[in-house]
Design a protein around this motif. Structure first.
Motif, PDB file in Angstrom:
ATOM      1  N   MET A 152       0.832  -1.206   0.000  1.00  0.00           N
ATOM      2  CA  MET A 152       0.000   0.000   0.000  1.00  0.00           C
ATOM      3  C   MET A 152       0.870   1.261   0.000  1.00  0.00           C
ATOM      4  N   GLU A 153       1.989   1.202   0.685  1.00  0.00           N
ATOM      5  CA  GLU A 153       2.895   2.348   0.691  1.00  0.00           C
ATOM      6  C   GLU A 153       3.446   2.607  -0.710  1.00  0.00           C
ATOM      7  N   ALA A 154       3.821   1.544  -1.403  1.00  0.00           N
ATOM      8  CA  ALA A 154       4.333   1.683  -2.772  1.00  0.00           C
ATOM      9  C   ALA A 154       3.234   2.189  -3.715  1.00  0.00           C
ATOM     10  N   LEU A 155       2.012   1.647  -3.536  1.00  0.00           N
ATOM     11  CA  LEU A 155       0.897   2.092  -4.384  1.00  0.00           C
ATOM     12  C   LEU A 155       0.555   3.563  -4.123  1.00  0.00           C
ATOM     13  N   LEU A 156       0.586   3.979  -2.869  1.00  0.00           N
ATOM     14  CA  LEU A 156       0.316   5.386  -2.564  1.00  0.00           C
ATOM     15  C   LEU A 156       1.369   6.293  -3.186  1.00  0.00           C
ATOM     16  N   GLU A 157       2.610   5.876  -3.114  1.00  0.00           N
ATOM     17  CA  GLU A 157       3.686   6.681  -3.710  1.00  0.00           C
ATOM     18  C   GLU A 157       3.477   6.805  -5.220  1.00  0.00           C
ATOM     19  N   LYS A 158       3.144   5.678  -5.867  1.00  0.00           N
ATOM     20  CA  LYS A 158       2.878   5.721  -7.307  1.00  0.00           C
ATOM     21  C   LYS A 158       1.651   6.585  -7.610  1.00  0.00           C
ATOM     22  N   TYR A 159       0.640   6.493  -6.728  1.00  0.00           N
ATOM     23  CA  TYR A 159      -0.593   7.252  -6.938  1.00  0.00           C
ATOM     24  C   TYR A 159      -0.317   8.756  -6.911  1.00  0.00           C
TER      25      TYR A 159
ATOM     26  N   ILE B 242      -5.461   1.928 -13.592  1.00  0.00           N
ATOM     27  CA  ILE B 242      -6.837   1.928 -13.086  1.00  0.00           C
ATOM     28  C   ILE B 242      -7.021   0.809 -12.062  1.00  0.00           C
ATOM     29  N   ASP B 243      -6.453  -0.352 -12.332  1.00  0.00           N
ATOM     30  CA  ASP B 243      -6.575  -1.479 -11.394  1.00  0.00           C
ATOM     31  C   ASP B 243      -5.923  -1.148 -10.060  1.00  0.00           C
ATOM     32  N   GLU B 244      -4.778  -0.514 -10.094  1.00  0.00           N
ATOM     33  CA  GLU B 244      -4.092  -0.152  -8.852  1.00  0.00           C
ATOM     34  C   GLU B 244      -4.881   0.903  -8.079  1.00  0.00           C
ATOM     35  N   GLU B 245      -5.488   1.833  -8.788  1.00  0.00           N
ATOM     36  CA  GLU B 245      -6.312   2.839  -8.110  1.00  0.00           C
ATOM     37  C   GLU B 245      -7.541   2.188  -7.485  1.00  0.00           C
ATOM     38  N   ASN B 246      -8.144   1.249  -8.183  1.00  0.00           N
ATOM     39  CA  ASN B 246      -9.290   0.534  -7.617  1.00  0.00           C
ATOM     40  C   ASN B 246      -8.877  -0.255  -6.377  1.00  0.00           C
TER      41      ASN B 246
END
Length: 150
Positions: free
Chosen positions: A6-13, A20-24
């Motif tokens: 989640m930390e990596a996904l937030l950084e990418k976000y 779109i899949d990662e944002e979902n």
């Protein structure tokens, strides 16, 4: 493991690099009840996106034509412009009449002759100054031709 993901996904976000899949996946994570305490600050952001998607516009918009107001406004503006142009033309023509009466009219022929001689003398002086400058250019051309022989 999930914390790191989640930390990596937030950084990418926040860098704008998520799919779109990662944002979902992020939206699902933050809408669940088991959000890590370090990420609680981001929960309202993703909750807003979910709520905003569910909102529907329900207000009825009445279409009232505003053409009559625009028509009268354009007519009034045209009248103001016409009055302005007319006033400018009127006052400008009065000034040019005064100037034309004052300039270049002599009743006495000798006075007119003297004024003409003064004007021609001034013209001759200024033309002679210009001719002197052209002579310097001719000297430059001759010198340049001597230096740069073809």
């Amino acid at each position: 493991m999930e914390f790191d993901r989640m930390e990596a996904l937030l950084e990418k976000y926040f860098e704008g690099e998520t799919s779109i899949d990662e944002e979902n996946e992020l939206k699902e994570y933050f809408s669940s009840s088991n959000v890590a305490p370090d990420f609680e600050q981001y929960r309202p952001l993703f909750r807003y996106f979910t709520e905003a998607r569910e909102q529907k516009f329900t207000n009825n918009v009445s279409l009232i034509s505003k053409k009559p107001k625009a028509l009268w406004l354009s007519i009034a503006a045209s009248v103001v412009v016409l009055i302005g142009v007319g006033a400018y033309t009127y006052f400008n023509s009065m000034e040019t009449e005064k100037e034309s009466k004052e300039l270049g009219t002599y009743d006495d022929p000798e006075e007119a002759f003297e004024a003409t001689q003064k004007a021609l003398a001034m013209l001759s002086t200024n033309v002679n100054v210009g001719v002197g400058g052209v002579q310097y250019l001719q000297v430059y051309e001759v010198t340049k031709d001597k230096v740069f022989v073809e």
